[in-house]
Motif scaffolding. Structure first.
Motif, PDB file in Angstrom:
ATOM      1  N   ASN A   1      42.296  54.540  17.697  1.00  0.00           N
ATOM      2  CA  ASN A   1      41.569  55.448  17.284  1.00  0.00           C
ATOM      3  C   ASN A   1      41.906  57.087  17.814  1.00  0.00           C
ATOM      4  O   ASN A   1      41.331  57.402  18.831  1.00  0.00           O
ATOM      5  CB  ASN A   1      40.196  55.292  17.440  1.00  0.00           C
ATOM      6  CG  ASN A   1      39.634  53.908  16.726  1.00  0.00           C
ATOM      7  OD1 ASN A   1      39.906  53.953  15.637  1.00  0.00           O
ATOM      8  ND2 ASN A   1      39.104  53.066  17.515  1.00  0.00           N
ATOM      9  N   PRO A   2      43.164  57.568  17.594  1.00  0.00           N
ATOM     10  CA  PRO A   2      43.496  58.656  18.316  1.00  0.00           C
ATOM     11  C   PRO A   2      42.600  60.007  18.146  1.00  0.00           C
ATOM     12  O   PRO A   2      42.007  60.196  17.212  1.00  0.00           O
ATOM     13  CB  PRO A   2      44.759  58.859  17.696  1.00  0.00           C
ATOM     14  CG  PRO A   2      44.973  58.432  16.411  1.00  0.00           C
ATOM     15  CD  PRO A   2      43.976  57.242  16.384  1.00  0.00           C
ATOM     16  N   ALA A   3      42.580  60.609  19.606  1.00  0.00           N
ATOM     17  CA  ALA A   3      41.863  61.827  19.412  1.00  0.00           C
ATOM     18  C   ALA A   3      42.856  62.861  19.866  1.00  0.00           C
ATOM     19  O   ALA A   3      43.600  62.592  20.690  1.00  0.00           O
ATOM     20  CB  ALA A   3      40.671  61.834  20.484  1.00  0.00           C
ATOM     21  N   ALA A   4      42.739  64.149  19.161  1.00  0.00           N
ATOM     22  CA  ALA A   4      43.901  65.051  19.436  1.00  0.00           C
ATOM     23  C   ALA A   4      43.497  65.566  20.998  1.00  0.00           C
ATOM     24  O   ALA A   4      42.254  65.716  21.452  1.00  0.00           O
ATOM     25  CB  ALA A   4      43.853  66.251  18.535  1.00  0.00           C
ATOM     26  N   TRP A   5      44.571  65.833  21.708  1.00  0.00           N
ATOM     27  CA  TRP A   5      44.264  66.596  22.944  1.00  0.00           C
ATOM     28  C   TRP A   5      43.621  68.109  22.902  1.00  0.00           C
ATOM     29  O   TRP A   5      44.099  68.862  21.866  1.00  0.00           O
ATOM     30  CB  TRP A   5      45.543  66.694  23.763  1.00  0.00           C
ATOM     31  CG  TRP A   5      45.991  65.207  24.202  1.00  0.00           C
ATOM     32  CD1 TRP A   5      47.154  64.621  23.737  1.00  0.00           C
ATOM     33  CD2 TRP A   5      45.325  64.326  25.123  1.00  0.00           C
ATOM     34  NE1 TRP A   5      47.200  63.335  24.371  1.00  0.00           N
ATOM     35  CE2 TRP A   5      46.219  63.199  25.005  1.00  0.00           C
ATOM     36  CE3 TRP A   5      44.372  64.252  25.924  1.00  0.00           C
ATOM     37  CZ2 TRP A   5      45.848  62.156  26.085  1.00  0.00           C
ATOM     38  CZ3 TRP A   5      43.885  63.185  26.868  1.00  0.00           C
ATOM     39  CH2 TRP A   5      44.827  62.172  26.753  1.00  0.00           C
ATOM     40  N   ARG A   6      42.637  68.412  23.798  1.00  0.00           N
ATOM     41  CA  ARG A   6      42.138  69.822  23.534  1.00  0.00           C
ATOM     42  C   ARG A   6      43.025  70.454  24.424  1.00  0.00           C
ATOM     43  O   ARG A   6      43.242  70.103  25.660  1.00  0.00           O
ATOM     44  CB  ARG A   6      40.663  69.739  24.026  1.00  0.00           C
ATOM     45  CG  ARG A   6      39.790  69.235  22.789  1.00  0.00           C
ATOM     46  CD  ARG A   6      38.564  69.295  23.347  1.00  0.00           C
ATOM     47  NE  ARG A   6      37.869  68.149  23.584  1.00  0.00           N
ATOM     48  CZ  ARG A   6      36.933  67.799  24.509  1.00  0.00           C
ATOM     49  NH1 ARG A   6      36.234  68.963  25.029  1.00  0.00           N
ATOM     50  NH2 ARG A   6      36.575  66.603  25.032  1.00  0.00           N
ATOM     51  N   ARG A   7      43.360  71.686  24.185  1.00  0.00           N
ATOM     52  CA  ARG A   7      44.094  72.666  24.843  1.00  0.00           C
ATOM     53  C   ARG A   7      43.377  73.379  25.576  1.00  0.00           C
ATOM     54  O   ARG A   7      42.161  74.029  25.145  1.00  0.00           O
ATOM     55  CB  ARG A   7      45.117  73.416  24.012  1.00  0.00           C
ATOM     56  CG  ARG A   7      46.116  72.663  23.384  1.00  0.00           C
ATOM     57  CD  ARG A   7      46.914  73.621  22.485  1.00  0.00           C
ATOM     58  NE  ARG A   7      47.887  73.032  21.610  1.00  0.00           N
ATOM     59  CZ  ARG A   7      49.119  73.328  21.683  1.00  0.00           C
ATOM     60  NH1 ARG A   7      49.710  74.667  22.181  1.00  0.00           N
ATOM     61  NH2 ARG A   7      49.991  72.975  20.834  1.00  0.00           N
ATOM     62  N   SER A   8      43.345  73.613  26.972  1.00  0.00           N
ATOM     63  CA  SER A   8      42.459  74.663  27.703  1.00  0.00           C
ATOM     64  C   SER A   8      43.384  75.949  27.848  1.00  0.00           C
ATOM     65  O   SER A   8      44.478  75.967  27.740  1.00  0.00           O
ATOM     66  CB  SER A   8      42.303  74.122  29.122  1.00  0.00           C
ATOM     67  OG  SER A   8      43.536  73.920  29.834  1.00  0.00           O
TER      68      SER A   8
END
Length: 155
Positions: free
Chosen positions: A147-154
């Motif tokens: 159940n992939p979640a996109a990485w959040r960019r900081s």
């Protein structure tokens, strides 16, 4: 030939140690993500390469059948493999919860870099990666959690 590692504090030299870091080891794959032997849990896409885990910024979506959707994927998603030396001989692609056919244009691109590509569901991809890495093969894995979640960019 491996280069000996020295421990000056103890005056010991390990003649069998090599400069190659130990492979990443996957303990389990489940709905919560990919659990690694060091306790890290990955909930987003990642690449295992040369004993390191790289966060992988790729499009994450599923088709209506639950398979990985390759919409938005291009060669830029795999540029990392153009610059690593040495390149892995095999790239295991984990396509998520279900097996999804890997796009032929991306397979051709990676084959052109001298990398064989094997795609399978992520659970089997991680098992195959663990086995090949333990055998000492020069292998990498690019995996999408079930159940992939996109990485959040900081910023």
């Amino acid at each position: 030939m491996s280069t000996p590692r020295s421990n000056r504090a103890q005056g010991l030299t390990n003649m069998l140690a090599s400069e190659v870091p130990p492979p990443v080891q996957v303990l389990s794959v489940g709905s919560g993500g990919i659990s690694l032997a060091d306790g890290l849990v990955l909930r987003g896409p990642a690449v295992f390469l040369e004993g390191r885990v790289w966060l992988w910024d790729v499009p994450v979506s599923k088709s209506r059948t639950g398979e990985a959707s390759w919409e938005g994927w291009d060669q830029d998603c795999f540029k990392l493999f153009e610059v690593v030396v040495p390149r892995p001989e095999i790239l295991i692609v984990g396509t998520g919860e279900k097996m999804s056919l890997f796009p032929p244009v991306l397979r051709k691109y990676l084959n052109g870099l001298g990398i064989q590509v094997d795609a399978m569901d992520t659970r089997n991809a991680c098992s195959t990666y663990n086995l090949l890495a333990e055998e000492g093969r020069h292998v990498a894995a690019a995996v999408l959690p079930p159940n992939p979640a996109a990485w959040r960019r900081s910023q």
